[in-house]
Write an enzyme that holds these catalytic residues in place. Structure first.
Site, PDB file in Angstrom:
ATOM      1  N   ARG A 292     -23.621  33.066 -14.435  1.00 36.18           N
ATOM      2  CA  ARG A 292     -23.117  33.805 -13.281  1.00 36.18           C
ATOM      3  C   ARG A 292     -22.426  35.086 -13.722  1.00 36.18           C
ATOM      4  O   ARG A 292     -21.590  35.067 -14.622  1.00 36.18           O
ATOM      5  CB  ARG A 292     -22.139  32.929 -12.478  1.00 36.18           C
ATOM      6  CG  ARG A 292     -22.843  31.658 -12.013  1.00 36.18           C
ATOM      7  CD  ARG A 292     -22.069  30.887 -10.991  1.00 36.18           C
ATOM      8  NE  ARG A 292     -22.839  29.692 -10.627  1.00 36.18           N
ATOM      9  CZ  ARG A 292     -22.438  28.766  -9.778  1.00 36.18           C
ATOM     10  NH1 ARG A 292     -21.273  28.899  -9.174  1.00 36.18           N
ATOM     11  NH2 ARG A 292     -23.189  27.723  -9.507  1.00 36.18           N
ATOM     12  N   ARG A 307     -13.194  30.453 -14.765  1.00 35.32           N
ATOM     13  CA  ARG A 307     -14.259  31.328 -14.270  1.00 35.32           C
ATOM     14  C   ARG A 307     -14.940  32.005 -15.451  1.00 35.32           C
ATOM     15  O   ARG A 307     -14.404  32.923 -16.050  1.00 35.32           O
ATOM     16  CB  ARG A 307     -13.674  32.383 -13.316  1.00 35.32           C
ATOM     17  CG  ARG A 307     -14.714  33.143 -12.509  1.00 35.32           C
ATOM     18  CD  ARG A 307     -14.075  34.114 -11.533  1.00 35.32           C
ATOM     19  NE  ARG A 307     -13.261  33.440 -10.523  1.00 35.32           N
ATOM     20  CZ  ARG A 307     -13.757  32.893  -9.413  1.00 35.32           C
ATOM     21  NH1 ARG A 307     -15.045  32.949  -9.163  1.00 35.32           N
ATOM     22  NH2 ARG A 307     -12.959  32.283  -8.562  1.00 35.32           N
ATOM     23  N   GLU A 391     -11.571  24.197  -7.181  1.00 33.83           N
ATOM     24  CA  GLU A 391     -12.910  23.733  -6.822  1.00 33.83           C
ATOM     25  C   GLU A 391     -13.693  23.296  -8.056  1.00 33.83           C
ATOM     26  O   GLU A 391     -13.813  24.032  -9.034  1.00 33.83           O
ATOM     27  CB  GLU A 391     -13.666  24.876  -6.121  1.00 33.83           C
ATOM     28  CG  GLU A 391     -15.057  24.469  -5.695  1.00 33.83           C
ATOM     29  CD  GLU A 391     -15.868  25.677  -5.186  1.00 33.83           C
ATOM     30  OE1 GLU A 391     -15.261  26.602  -4.624  1.00 33.83           O
ATOM     31  OE2 GLU A 391     -17.093  25.646  -5.368  1.00 33.83           O
ATOM     32  N   SER A 394     -19.364  21.274  -5.004  1.00 40.62           N
ATOM     33  CA  SER A 394     -19.689  21.862  -3.718  1.00 40.62           C
ATOM     34  C   SER A 394     -20.950  21.196  -3.174  1.00 40.62           C
ATOM     35  O   SER A 394     -21.994  21.221  -3.813  1.00 40.62           O
ATOM     36  CB  SER A 394     -19.923  23.362  -3.894  1.00 40.62           C
ATOM     37  OG  SER A 394     -20.013  23.977  -2.644  1.00 40.62           O
ATOM     38  N   ARG A 436     -15.529  23.525 -16.676  1.00 43.63           N
ATOM     39  CA  ARG A 436     -14.453  23.598 -15.670  1.00 43.63           C
ATOM     40  C   ARG A 436     -13.805  22.228 -15.441  1.00 43.63           C
ATOM     41  O   ARG A 436     -12.585  22.118 -15.296  1.00 43.63           O
ATOM     42  CB  ARG A 436     -14.965  24.159 -14.350  1.00 43.63           C
ATOM     43  CG  ARG A 436     -13.811  24.432 -13.390  1.00 43.63           C
ATOM     44  CD  ARG A 436     -14.263  24.933 -12.035  1.00 43.63           C
ATOM     45  NE  ARG A 436     -14.446  26.381 -12.013  1.00 43.63           N
ATOM     46  CZ  ARG A 436     -14.654  27.069 -10.886  1.00 43.63           C
ATOM     47  NH1 ARG A 436     -14.692  26.443  -9.725  1.00 43.63           N
ATOM     48  NH2 ARG A 436     -14.829  28.367 -10.939  1.00 43.63           N
TER      49      ARG A 436
END
Length: 471
Positions: A292, A307, A391, A394, A436
């Site tokens: 990403r 991130r 988070e 998802s 993460r």
RNA sequence: GGUGCGGUGGCCGAGCGGCUGAAGGCGCUCGACUUGAAAUCGAGUAAACCCGAAAGGGUUUCGUGGGUUCGAAUCCCACCCGCACCGCCA
């Protein structure tokens, strides 16, 4: 892709949906283009039908006349030639007329297509309306026995928590400096037990999906063609977030893109296929490296493992029949799978109902799962973080939005017994994204002496190691 | 990188200017036979879009785009994709 017929019948539903999602797209223009295109199409088809009819009719005649022509001479010959020319000229005239319509259509159709790709799937009516993540609604929380989420980590455990960044440093689990040296900002190198723990959680999650939940394990490409990105709904809206390999500039036939989730590869598998209804639902799990760009996130979460540009993720995808209830049931099941996993790891989490403004173009509904991270959140008087949810998962419910774009269908019988092909429904959810997920694991399992206990469930994947940082 | 071959329906595979939306097979559906099933036999079975209440009709589609032709799966051009062998290589 939304259903153009549905839009034609009820444009307001799509206008409202786009508005609630905060997406601006000219739906009136779509309707205008659609009706224009349809009337042009009708006229073209009428002419085309006439042309086809003439061709069928005059073809054999021409053949006959050409046969006669060989034997004929003089006046007779001239007469036959004239007749042949006459027969030939009629369809030719129609052909030019048809081409006028075709030229107009060639201008309008791409515009319609481009606009259609931008129209978001309207959120379901039971999704709370909101404009940003601030309007998301907490549905439930869970914490293991003996941990009270209403109290601070310190109140629960008797000592102030270190952040995962501090734990990583003291335990030597990640080398950020060298990661940045090799690959630039937001890069990292998992080292020693850090890499081992990363692999452990991925393998643990993956094995559970296969062994306990019956998902089919898959490896899929992470370097894909643009069609797969567009088909899964990441393009055109998410182009900025995607690494683009411009192979066409080097003479190759097409460019490639690095996927930000295994969902792209998994969903792409059956693009352009008509599946057997008996084979549904398809339950796939993959573990893949995800890329990403994090464009637009400059300055946010720059430190640590939160991130980053590259990570690994176990992803679950379900492709089921086109039935709202089936979709909703699978959504719940896929969330339950994650809850079960997190509970087996003893990680506190909460379920968050995303509001319409936080959904993205392709979702009708999305539930985020956030793990509690003691090292996150606002700072207290001593400049120490007070803890916050972050988070980690998802879960998306997309109806037939992706399957329309991917042209993924199955055969079914309608109520009146007629056979028809129907677009499948699709859903996806994270199982575990690492590193993460290492953040809550390290921060929740830390001990006062700075060591970290390995969650029991992961120990077999760590060669039996029970604790990191033990003397 | 070099050379050769090929892309046709849910799948396999024939066709190589009009009678081909496409033989044949597999699969699937229905029917017959059977106590039931298997086997066998018979019939049916592409998709998208448009018009229509429906019955039905029309258009498009044989990798994609363009061209030749009255007419293209079939001929020509460009592109994309795949396979095989050789070279290189984790």
């Amino acid at each position: 892709m939304i259903d153009l017929k549905a839009l034609r019948e009820n444009p307001d539903r799509f206008k409202l949906g786009a508005q609630r999602k905060g997406v601006s797209v000219d739906i009136d223009r779509v309707i205008e283009l659609d009706s224009h295109i349809r009337s042009l199409t009708t006229e073209r088809e009428t002419l085309k039908a006439e042309q086809n009819r003439l061709a069928k009719e005059s073809g054999p005649k021409i053949g006959q006349l050409m046969g006669k022509l060989k034997a004929a001479s003089g006046d007779e010959r001239a007469a036959i030639e004239a007749e042949v020319n006459e027969l030939r000229s009629k369809p030719a005239k129609l052909k030019t007329q048809v081409s006028v319509f075709e030229e107009q259509l060639a201008l309008l159709e791409p515009e319609l297509r481009d606009l259609l790709l931008l129209i978001p799937l309207p959120p379901d009516d039971d999704v709370p309306v909101g404009t940003s993540a601030d309007d998301n609604v907490e549905l439930s929380t869970w914490a293991p026995e003996g941990y009270d989420l209403s109290k601070s980590f310190e109140a629960n455990r008797g000592f102030a928590p270190k952040t995962h960044i501090e734990l990583i440093e003291s335990l030597g689990l990640v080398d950020f400096e060298r990661g940045v040296k090799v690959a630039g900002t937001r890069s990292y190198v998992l080292t020693g037990d850090g890499m081992r723990l990363h692999q452990a959680i991925l393998r643990y999650a993956f094995d559970r999906m296969v062994d306990q939940h019956g998902f089919t394990p898959m490896s899929v490409p992470v370097l894909v063609r643009g069609e797969a990105m567009e088909g899964t709904g990441f393009f055109p809206a998410g182009r900025d977030q995607t690494y683009h390999i411009e192979e066409s500039k080097r003479g190759a036939g097409h460019d490639m893109y690095l996927t930000g989730t295994g969902e792209v590869g998994l969903m792409g598998l059956h693009a352009d296929e008509i599946l057997d209804k008996a084979d549904l639902p398809l339950k796939y799990v993959t573990v893949s490296t995800c890329f990403r760009r994090e464009a637009g996130a400059a300055g946010r979460d720059t430190a640590g493992l939160y991130r980053i540009h590259q990570f690994d993720k176990v992803e679950q995808v379900v492709i089921c029949e086109a039935d709202e209830k089936a979709s909703r049931d699978w959504h719940k099941q896929m969330i339950a799978i994650v809850e079960d996993l997190l509970q087996s790891l003893g990680l506190p989490y909460r379920l968050l109902q995303c509001c319409t403004g936080d959904l993205g173009v392709k979702n009708a509904d999305m539930i985020d799962i956030e793990c509690f991270m003691p090292g996150r959140g606002d700072l207290d008087d001593n400049e120490r973080p007070t803890g916050a949810f972050g988070e980690t998962h998802s879960a998306s419910r997309l109806y037939d939005f992706q399957c329309r774009r991917l042209n993924m269908r199955y055969r079914d019988e309608s109520e009146d017994g007629k056979k028809q092909t129907v677009f499948c429904h699709s859903l996806n959810n994270t199982v575990a994204a690492s590193p993460r997920i290492l953040i809550p694991i390290l921060e929740m399992y830390q001990n006062e002496d700075g060591s970290v206990t390995i969650p029991e469930a992961l120990r077999t994947y760590m060669g039996g190691v029970e604790r990191l940082g033990e003397d």
